[in-house]
Design an enzyme around this catalytic site. Structure first.
Site, PDB file in Angstrom:
ATOM      1  N   ASP A   6       0.856  -1.187   0.000  1.00 54.93           N
ATOM      2  CA  ASP A   6       0.000   0.000   0.000  1.00 54.93           C
ATOM      3  C   ASP A   6       0.890   1.233   0.000  1.00 54.93           C
ATOM      4  O   ASP A   6       1.760   1.399   0.861  1.00 54.93           O
ATOM      5  CB  ASP A   6      -0.897  -0.005   1.235  1.00 54.93           C
ATOM      6  CG  ASP A   6      -2.090   0.927   1.085  1.00 54.93           C
ATOM      7  OD1 ASP A   6      -1.879   2.078   0.663  1.00 54.93           O
ATOM      8  OD2 ASP A   6      -3.215   0.512   1.386  1.00 54.93           O
ATOM      9  N   ASP A  32      -0.884  -0.251  -4.814  1.00 56.68           N
ATOM     10  CA  ASP A  32      -2.193   0.278  -5.206  1.00 56.68           C
ATOM     11  C   ASP A  32      -2.080   1.718  -5.703  1.00 56.68           C
ATOM     12  O   ASP A  32      -2.837   2.150  -6.567  1.00 56.68           O
ATOM     13  CB  ASP A  32      -3.203   0.171  -4.057  1.00 56.68           C
ATOM     14  CG  ASP A  32      -2.694   0.753  -2.748  1.00 56.68           C
ATOM     15  OD1 ASP A  32      -1.513   1.166  -2.676  1.00 56.68           O
ATOM     16  OD2 ASP A  32      -3.467   0.786  -1.775  1.00 56.68           O
ATOM     17  N   HIS A  33      -1.114   2.452  -5.167  1.00 55.10           N
ATOM     18  CA  HIS A  33      -0.863   3.847  -5.547  1.00 55.10           C
ATOM     19  C   HIS A  33       0.433   4.243  -4.868  1.00 55.10           C
ATOM     20  O   HIS A  33       0.982   3.487  -4.045  1.00 55.10           O
ATOM     21  CB  HIS A  33      -2.001   4.769  -5.084  1.00 55.10           C
ATOM     22  CG  HIS A  33      -2.319   4.606  -3.629  1.00 55.10           C
ATOM     23  ND1 HIS A  33      -1.493   5.074  -2.632  1.00 55.10           N
ATOM     24  CD2 HIS A  33      -3.350   3.985  -2.998  1.00 55.10           C
ATOM     25  CE1 HIS A  33      -1.993   4.752  -1.461  1.00 55.10           C
ATOM     26  NE2 HIS A  33      -3.125   4.085  -1.644  1.00 55.10           N
ATOM     27  N   ASP A  48       2.325   2.605   3.433  1.00 55.26           N
ATOM     28  CA  ASP A  48       1.482   3.779   3.174  1.00 55.26           C
ATOM     29  C   ASP A  48       1.440   4.710   4.371  1.00 55.26           C
ATOM     30  O   ASP A  48       1.607   5.929   4.243  1.00 55.26           O
ATOM     31  CB  ASP A  48       0.075   3.299   2.820  1.00 55.26           C
ATOM     32  CG  ASP A  48      -0.930   4.429   2.690  1.00 55.26           C
ATOM     33  OD1 ASP A  48      -0.869   5.150   1.686  1.00 55.26           O
ATOM     34  OD2 ASP A  48      -1.783   4.572   3.593  1.00 55.26           O
ATOM     35  N   SER A  70      -7.054   4.131  -1.547  1.00 56.75           N
ATOM     36  CA  SER A  70      -6.830   2.684  -1.498  1.00 56.75           C
ATOM     37  C   SER A  70      -8.091   1.878  -1.803  1.00 56.75           C
ATOM     38  O   SER A  70      -8.003   0.765  -2.316  1.00 56.75           O
ATOM     39  CB  SER A  70      -6.291   2.276  -0.124  1.00 56.75           C
ATOM     40  OG  SER A  70      -5.013   2.815   0.091  1.00 56.75           O
ATOM     41  N   THR A  72      -7.859  -1.865   1.750  1.00 57.03           N
ATOM     42  CA  THR A  72      -7.265  -2.830   0.816  1.00 57.03           C
ATOM     43  C   THR A  72      -7.710  -4.263   1.081  1.00 57.03           C
ATOM     44  O   THR A  72      -8.177  -4.939   0.162  1.00 57.03           O
ATOM     45  CB  THR A  72      -5.736  -2.709   0.813  1.00 57.03           C
ATOM     46  OG1 THR A  72      -5.376  -1.370   0.465  1.00 57.03           O
ATOM     47  CG2 THR A  72      -5.115  -3.672  -0.192  1.00 57.03           C
ATOM     48  N   GLU A 105      -1.175  -7.671   2.137  1.00 56.78           N
ATOM     49  CA  GLU A 105      -0.948  -6.228   2.070  1.00 56.78           C
ATOM     50  C   GLU A 105       0.112  -5.785   3.063  1.00 56.78           C
ATOM     51  O   GLU A 105       0.034  -6.090   4.255  1.00 56.78           O
ATOM     52  CB  GLU A 105      -2.236  -5.448   2.377  1.00 56.78           C
ATOM     53  CG  GLU A 105      -2.025  -3.934   2.279  1.00 56.78           C
ATOM     54  CD  GLU A 105      -3.069  -3.112   3.013  1.00 56.78           C
ATOM     55  OE1 GLU A 105      -3.200  -1.913   2.675  1.00 56.78           O
ATOM     56  OE2 GLU A 105      -3.744  -3.639   3.918  1.00 56.78           O
TER      57      GLU A 105
END
Length: 517
Positions: free
Chosen positions: A68, A348-349, A305, A122, A177, A300
């Protein structure tokens, strides 16, 4: 700091990885391109492998790792840090030390925009990966009207192929997520309802951080843990109990015993020796899920993140390495199932606008400086800053902790890159005064927000200074629009080459696995 401890493991993983290497949806109502599987109005981002070639092998065992907030800057910074730590002291740059998945035989890239923004969240990006559909930020597996629910790859594999399913996260199991693989909610904040869907999913293995709002927003509902037990889950909340779990237990819900901030895993920087890491939960998941029909496991690394939001580069790197070590467990499993296993690693980003380089260090980096960080920003907040306020600790005494825990100091020899300049010391003094005066208030001016975001002024300033002295910088406290990498190894790996939309990650997996929407 765990960064030092993981160096040898990562070097070993490089050797191991080297020996082993050898249906998309659209937004509601929008026409679909017959060539790319993307919305007809989407930018010209072409998938180089939108459909499975005839020779593609269908995997029986699928691992999907999602860092993440992890894009190119995060794993490259971790790789470069390991390289800096491994360099000889002769002034010659020895190069980086790739994380295991960076040696996978196939690498692609995926764009991450959603129906809301080029800087997505997310919930929507995980929805794209798990279902092949774009949606609004904050929405989990529902269309933009919140009236159509999308079935996930995990649900399809369970219903259509009788695969066993596992969902693992270093943050809360009803966070966005992990939720995107079993839940369908218009808002990612509907934690209790998401938890109910977790229980109803019937997936065989859940492991990670604690469930948010387990008795509802008003604490007036039956505990989600009780509902899970009533539904036949073995609910385990101790490490000793987790160690005893076997496949014979059937459906299992494991909550980490040593929860930290927001009931998530501790940052890898803060995890004591002996406490389970993300890799341990992957190993236990394989033990629970392994069967002759097949399994799908989503893992995850969620605190990458969180660390990037807080602009804590040291914790970002440590948790990125922790994700890589979890991937190593899947690589080891694949040694015995080489023709039947697919491992995909992606993000995811991107979070934080992390970059390797800083205006104050020009072309130089001093990434080994990050090894001086002994604690995450979050643990510094809870264990130190709270006491500073309570005891009205002087700035001079705070500086002693800053040097002991982060390596930043006021005096040193010539060329010592960790010595604070007068300008940097001024920034730290201002942050200290803000922290001590406001007692936790986050009502900042625009200038203060740029300096501190929504974080503790003292803590985030310390990490900013250490980041910058290491040659690392951040541009944001939020997500950015960078594409993410997609690494693949194993059966069907060739499909993941190219540059494509993130919805195609689902499409490629679904095509390989033979599931239908």
């Amino acid at each position: 700091m765990k960064l030092k401890r993981t160096l040898a493991l990562s070097l070993a993983a490089v050797t191991l990885a080297g020996t082993l290497a050898g249906c998309g949806g659209t937004a509601a109502g929008e026409p679909q391109s017959p060539d790319t599987g993307l919305p007809a109005s989407a930018p010209a981002v072409q998938s180089l492998s939108a459909a499975a070639p005839q020779a593609a092998r269908s995997p029986k065992y699928v691992f999907l790792f999602i860092g993440d907030g992890m894009s190119y800057p995060q794993f490259q910074a971790a790789s470069d840090y390991l390289g800096a730590m491994a360099d000889d002291d002769d002034g010659i740059l020895g190069g980086n030390v790739p994380l295991s998945f960076m040696n996978f035989p196939v690498a692609g890239s995926a764009v991450t925009y959603d129906s809301t923004s080029f800087c997505p969240d997310s919930a929507s990006t995980a929805t794209a990966i798990s279902t092949g559909h774009k949606t609004y930020s904050g929405t989990i597996n529902m269309d933009e009207t919140a009236t159509v629910a999308y079935e996930t790859i995990a649900e399809q594999l369970k219903a259509q192929k009788n695969f066993k399913i596992g969902v693992i996260s270093s943050v809360n199991l009803n966070h966005a997520t992990p939720a995107a693989f079993y839940a369908h909610q218009a808002s990612r904040g509907s934690y209790y309802e998401i938890g109910e869907e977790l229980v109803q999913s019937g997936f065989e293995y859940f492991a990670g951080g604690g469930l948010l709002k387990p008795t509802g927003s008003d604490s007036d509902k039956t505990s989600l843990y009780d509902l899970a037990a009533q539904a036949g889950y073995k609910v385990v909340q101790t490490q000793a109990g987790a160690e005893k779990v076997t496949a014979a237990d059937g459906k299992v819900l494991i909550i980490d015993e040593h929860l930290a901030d927001s009931d998530a895993f501790a940052y890898e920087n803060d995890r004591p020796e002996g406490d389970w890491a993300l890799s341990d939960y992957v190993a236990k998941g394989i033990e629970v899920l392994d069967n002759d029909t097949g399994f799908f496991m989503m893992v995850e690394g969620g605190k990458i993140d969180w660390a990037c939001h807080a602009n804590d580069a040291g914790s970002t790197i440590a948790d990125t390495i922790a994700l890589s070590e979890a991937v190593d467990v899947a690589i080891e499993f694949a040694k015995s199932h080489a023709d039947e296993t697919l491992i995909v690693v992606t993000g995811d980003h991107e979070t934080g606008g992390l970059t390797i380089g800083y205006a104050g260090t020009d072309y130089d980096t001093y990434l080994a400086n990050l090894s001086n960080q002994k604690i995450s920003y979050a643990k510094f907040d809870s264990d130190y800053v709270a006491k500073y306020r309570e005891n009205k600790t002087s700035f001079e005494d705070v500086l002693k902790d800053v040097e002991a825990l982060f390596g930043l100091k006021t005096t040193g020899g010539e060329g010592d890159t960790l010595v604070l300049t007068e300008y940097e010391l001024g920034l730290l003094k201002s942050a200290y005064e803000k922290t001590m005066s406001e007692a936790g208030s986050k009502e900042y001016t625009q200038a203060e927000y740029v300096l501190y975001g929504t974080y503790e002024p003292l803590s985030v300033t310390i990490t900013h200074l250490l980041n910058n002295k290491s040659g690392i910088s951040f541009a944001s406290y939020a997500h950015t629009g960078l594409p993410v990498a997609v690494f693949a190894q194993g059966a069907g790996e060739e499909l993941f080459e190219g540059f494509y939309d993130n919805t195609q990650i689902y499409a490629k997996m679904a095509s390989l696995l033979g599931v239908a929407e």
